[in-house]
Design a protein around this motif. Structure first.
Motif, mmCIF file in Angstrom:
data_model
loop_
_atom_site.group_PDB
_atom_site.id
_atom_site.type_symbol
_atom_site.label_atom_id
_atom_site.label_comp_id
_atom_site.label_asym_id
_atom_site.label_seq_id
_atom_site.Cartn_x
_atom_site.Cartn_y
_atom_site.Cartn_z
ATOM 1 N N ASP A 1 0.940 -1.311 -0.061
ATOM 2 C CA ASP A 1 -0.518 0.301 0.209
ATOM 3 C C ASP A 1 1.042 1.541 0.357
ATOM 4 O OD1 ASP A 1 -2.186 -1.427 0.302
ATOM 5 O OD2 ASP A 1 -2.609 -1.658 2.454
ATOM 6 N N GLU A 2 1.899 1.321 0.830
ATOM 7 C CA GLU A 2 2.653 2.854 0.791
ATOM 8 C C GLU A 2 4.027 3.083 -0.731
ATOM 9 O OE1 GLU A 2 5.252 1.704 3.743
ATOM 10 O OE2 GLU A 2 3.949 2.023 5.687
ATOM 11 N N ALA A 3 4.346 1.788 -1.407
ATOM 12 C CA ALA A 3 5.053 1.826 -3.003
ATOM 13 C C ALA A 3 3.327 1.933 -3.203
ATOM 14 C CB ALA A 3 5.308 0.594 -3.089
ATOM 15 N N LEU A 4 2.129 1.971 -3.502
ATOM 16 C CA LEU A 4 1.573 2.158 -4.313
ATOM 17 C C LEU A 4 1.571 3.526 -4.083
ATOM 18 C CD1 LEU A 4 -0.853 -0.983 -4.497
ATOM 19 C CD2 LEU A 4 1.148 -0.125 -6.089
ATOM 20 N N ASN A 5 0.495 3.845 -3.082
ATOM 21 C CA ASN A 5 0.306 5.514 -2.920
ATOM 22 C C ASN A 5 1.222 6.119 -2.778
ATOM 23 O OD1 ASN A 5 -2.146 4.574 -1.596
ATOM 24 N ND2 ASN A 5 -1.570 4.055 0.558
ATOM 25 N N GLU A 6 2.712 6.165 -2.487
ATOM 26 C CA GLU A 6 4.004 6.798 -3.216
ATOM 27 C C GLU A 6 4.309 7.346 -4.367
ATOM 28 O OE1 GLU A 6 7.846 5.537 -2.339
ATOM 29 O OE2 GLU A 6 7.887 7.281 -1.517
ATOM 30 N N ALA A 7 3.693 5.841 -5.481
ATOM 31 C CA ALA A 7 3.987 6.240 -6.797
ATOM 32 C C ALA A 7 2.934 7.142 -7.181
ATOM 33 C CB ALA A 7 4.154 4.873 -7.447
ATOM 34 N N LEU A 8 1.548 6.864 -6.670
ATOM 35 C CA LEU A 8 0.815 7.079 -7.330
ATOM 36 C C LEU A 8 0.007 8.878 -6.728
ATOM 37 C CD1 LEU A 8 -3.089 7.330 -8.240
ATOM 38 C CD2 LEU A 8 -3.404 6.852 -5.756
ATOM 39 N N GLU A 9 0.758 9.502 -5.431
ATOM 40 C CA GLU A 9 1.507 10.864 -5.439
ATOM 41 C C GLU A 9 1.991 11.668 -6.034
ATOM 42 O OE1 GLU A 9 1.647 10.722 -1.092
ATOM 43 O OE2 GLU A 9 -0.516 10.249 -0.376
ATOM 44 N N GLU A 10 2.962 10.451 -6.624
ATOM 45 C CA GLU A 10 3.682 11.809 -7.400
ATOM 46 C C GLU A 10 3.450 11.600 -8.837
ATOM 47 O OE1 GLU A 10 7.434 13.305 -8.669
ATOM 48 O OE2 GLU A 10 6.516 12.644 -6.532
ATOM 49 N N VAL A 11 2.626 10.613 -9.013
ATOM 50 C CA VAL A 11 1.658 10.837 -10.591
ATOM 51 C C VAL A 11 1.405 11.718 -10.475
ATOM 52 C CG1 VAL A 11 0.400 9.488 -12.354
ATOM 53 C CG2 VAL A 11 2.910 8.115 -11.554
ATOM 54 N N ARG A 12 0.356 11.686 -10.060
ATOM 55 C CA ARG A 12 -0.905 13.009 -9.771
ATOM 56 C C ARG A 12 -0.167 13.670 -9.591
ATOM 57 N NH1 ARG A 12 -5.456 9.635 -6.492
ATOM 58 N NH2 ARG A 12 -6.199 8.163 -8.418
ATOM 59 N N ARG A 13 0.607 14.052 -9.146
ATOM 60 C CA ARG A 13 1.164 15.470 -8.929
ATOM 61 C C ARG A 13 2.033 16.069 -10.266
ATOM 62 N NH1 ARG A 13 6.100 17.860 -8.208
ATOM 63 N NH2 ARG A 13 7.267 16.221 -7.850
ATOM 64 N N ARG A 14 2.608 15.225 -11.042
ATOM 65 C CA ARG A 14 2.991 15.063 -12.403
ATOM 66 C C ARG A 14 1.528 15.580 -13.147
ATOM 67 N NH1 ARG A 14 9.483 14.914 -12.569
ATOM 68 N NH2 ARG A 14 10.203 14.176 -10.367
ATOM 69 N N HIS A 15 1.289 14.789 -12.748
ATOM 70 C CA HIS A 15 0.175 14.505 -14.274
ATOM 71 C C HIS A 15 -1.619 15.101 -13.965
ATOM 72 C CE1 HIS A 15 3.271 13.387 -17.536
ATOM 73 N NE2 HIS A 15 3.699 12.968 -16.573
ATOM 74 N N PRO A 16 -1.933 15.301 -13.147
ATOM 75 C CA PRO A 16 -3.071 15.669 -12.737
ATOM 76 C C PRO A 16 -4.282 15.006 -13.652
ATOM 77 C CG PRO A 16 -2.847 17.578 -13.283
ATOM 78 C CD PRO A 16 -1.440 16.479 -13.476
ATOM 79 N N ASP A 17 -4.158 14.854 -14.611
ATOM 80 C CA ASP A 17 -5.155 15.032 -15.220
ATOM 81 C C ASP A 17 -5.334 13.580 -16.523
ATOM 82 O OD1 ASP A 17 -6.444 17.585 -15.431
ATOM 83 O OD2 ASP A 17 -4.945 18.171 -16.908
ATOM 84 N N LEU A 18 -3.905 12.630 -15.693
ATOM 85 C CA LEU A 18 -4.092 11.333 -16.018
ATOM 86 C C LEU A 18 -4.653 10.293 -15.791
ATOM 87 C CD1 LEU A 18 -2.124 9.326 -17.928
ATOM 88 C CD2 LEU A 18 -0.745 8.862 -16.247
ATOM 89 N N GLU A 19 -5.735 10.065 -16.164
ATOM 90 C CA GLU A 19 -6.128 7.797 -15.678
ATOM 91 C C GLU A 19 -5.302 7.708 -15.256
ATOM 92 O OE1 GLU A 19 -9.415 4.957 -16.704
ATOM 93 O OE2 GLU A 19 -9.248 6.375 -18.330
ATOM 94 N N THR A 20 -5.387 7.117 -13.649
ATOM 95 C CA THR A 20 -4.274 6.341 -13.005
ATOM 96 C C THR A 20 -5.042 5.452 -11.901
ATOM 97 O OG1 THR A 20 -2.465 8.073 -13.253
ATOM 98 C CG2 THR A 20 -1.856 5.823 -11.686
ATOM 99 N N SER A 21 -4.303 4.103 -12.083
ATOM 100 C CA SER A 21 -5.387 3.133 -11.103
ATOM 101 C C SER A 21 -4.191 2.474 -10.471
ATOM 102 C CB SER A 21 -5.939 2.180 -12.421
ATOM 103 O OG SER A 21 -5.129 1.188 -13.351
ATOM 104 N N THR A 22 -4.545 1.582 -9.477
ATOM 105 C CA THR A 22 -3.397 0.323 -8.843
ATOM 106 C C THR A 22 -3.870 -0.853 -8.579
ATOM 107 O OG1 THR A 22 -3.863 1.640 -6.518
ATOM 108 C CG2 THR A 22 -2.440 2.574 -7.258
ATOM 109 N N ARG A 23 -2.901 -1.585 -8.172
ATOM 110 C CA ARG A 23 -3.358 -3.005 -8.344
ATOM 111 C C ARG A 23 -2.016 -3.424 -7.482
ATOM 112 N NH1 ARG A 23 -5.357 -6.033 -13.609
ATOM 113 N NH2 ARG A 23 -6.613 -4.563 -13.576
ATOM 114 N N SER A 24 -2.337 -4.295 -6.210
ATOM 115 C CA SER A 24 -1.591 -5.232 -5.664
ATOM 116 C C SER A 24 -2.209 -6.272 -5.579
ATOM 117 C CB SER A 24 -1.632 -4.460 -3.866
ATOM 118 O OG SER A 24 -1.014 -5.062 -3.169
ATOM 119 N N LEU A 25 -1.119 -7.573 -5.723
ATOM 120 C CA LEU A 25 -1.324 -8.481 -6.058
ATOM 121 C C LEU A 25 -0.536 -9.583 -5.043
ATOM 122 C CD1 LEU A 25 -1.215 -8.602 -10.185
ATOM 123 C CD2 LEU A 25 -2.986 -8.671 -8.537
#
Length: 289
Positions: free
Chosen positions: A60-84
């Protein structure tokens, strides 16, 4: 082209760099981004205190950290996460099946929480037919503004010029509006190797023949992508060292690998192996027949 870019993340600096690179690529392609973390389960008994709850929290921490960085740089990009959960190479290959591109960091945290270390990274490459880009940690600060797109470098084997490799390279250059440098290494025919020396005229003739063959290989792609400026070089020797040198100033290096036909061996080839281990730029590995 499949309408998705998938990035494997594990919380390491390299995987964060991969997420940033993958997000920019998804924005360039105008497709969604998917961030995936694979928990290598079952956890090794060598670390008895590391349980499933801890592993899930790390995911969760790895995904959330990456997601926050992506949204900061590309706020309009459609982004999803998945843990397997599962074996990383196999799980990432399944995730890549419906993606146009799989992006990975070139180093991970290890087999306990990472996915790209040594044989595991190689296994991921050969487990999927989807193009894979490996990204190293950038020298510039993480919060640096993105630089303009630079040159694309592609290794060309004109004895087996694979359309998938050249198509990928030209498409990437066209998207970025940047130049493409095509590099081909050639060798003298085996019959010459038994002679103590080779006539210089014969060597020059062989060089001209290799250059002409490279011209013929690239001509259809030049016509298909007239906006792409192409610089080409044919030289005697292995393309590996030349590609590594060219990577120093490149935005991306594109190399091929033969599709795996047997359960034995990595099937990457010596040139691709050299580029993966020594190139400083992101490296795209494109599977072909």
């Amino acid at each position: 082209m499949k309408d998705l870019v998938t990035v494997g993340v594990d919380g390491s600096p390299a995987s964060r760099a991969a997420a940033v690179w993958g997000a920019r690529e998804a924005a360039l392609r105008k497709v969604p981004l998917r961030l995936v973390h694979v928990i290598d389960w079952p956890i090794s008994p060598a670390v008895p205190r590391l349980g499933r709850e801890t592993a899930d929290r790390w995911a969760d921490e790895a995904l959330n950290e990456a997601l926050e960085e992506v949204r900061r740089r590309h706020p309009d990009l459609e982004t999803s996460t998945r843990s397997l959960s599962g074996r990383p190479a196999a799980s990432l290959a399944v995730e890549a099946a419906d993606a146009g591109l799989l992006v990975l960091g070139s180093r991970g945290l290890g087999s306990l929480v990472g996915f790209l270390v040594g044989s595991v990274g190689t296994a991921t490459l050969v487990a999927t037919d989807t193009p894979v880009v490996l990204v190293r940690v950038a020298d510039e600060p993480e919060d640096a503004e993105p630089t303009p797109y630079g040159e694309i470098v592609v290794g060309v084997d004109d004895n087996d010029a694979p359309d998938r490799v050249l198509a990928f390279a030209f498409e990437e250059a066209a998207r970025r509006g940047c130049a493409l440098r095509a590099i081909h290494g050639w060798k003298l025919p085996p019959a010459y190797r038994s002679f103590p020396y080779v006539d210089s005229d014969e060597e020059r003739a062989a060089g001209r023949s290799a250059a002409q063959l490279l011209d013929e290989v690239l001509l259809p792609w030049r016509r298909k992508f007239p906006s792409v400026s192409v610089d080409q070089k044919a030289f005697m020797g292995s393309a590996g060292s030349q590609l590594v040198q060219a990577a120093a100033g490149a935005d991306l290096v594109v190399v091929g690998r033969h599709l795996r036909r047997s359960p034995l061996g990595a099937h990457l080839g010596p040139v691709t192996h050299a580029v993966l281990h020594h190139a400083t730029a992101p490296v795209a590995v494109v599977a072909h027949d």
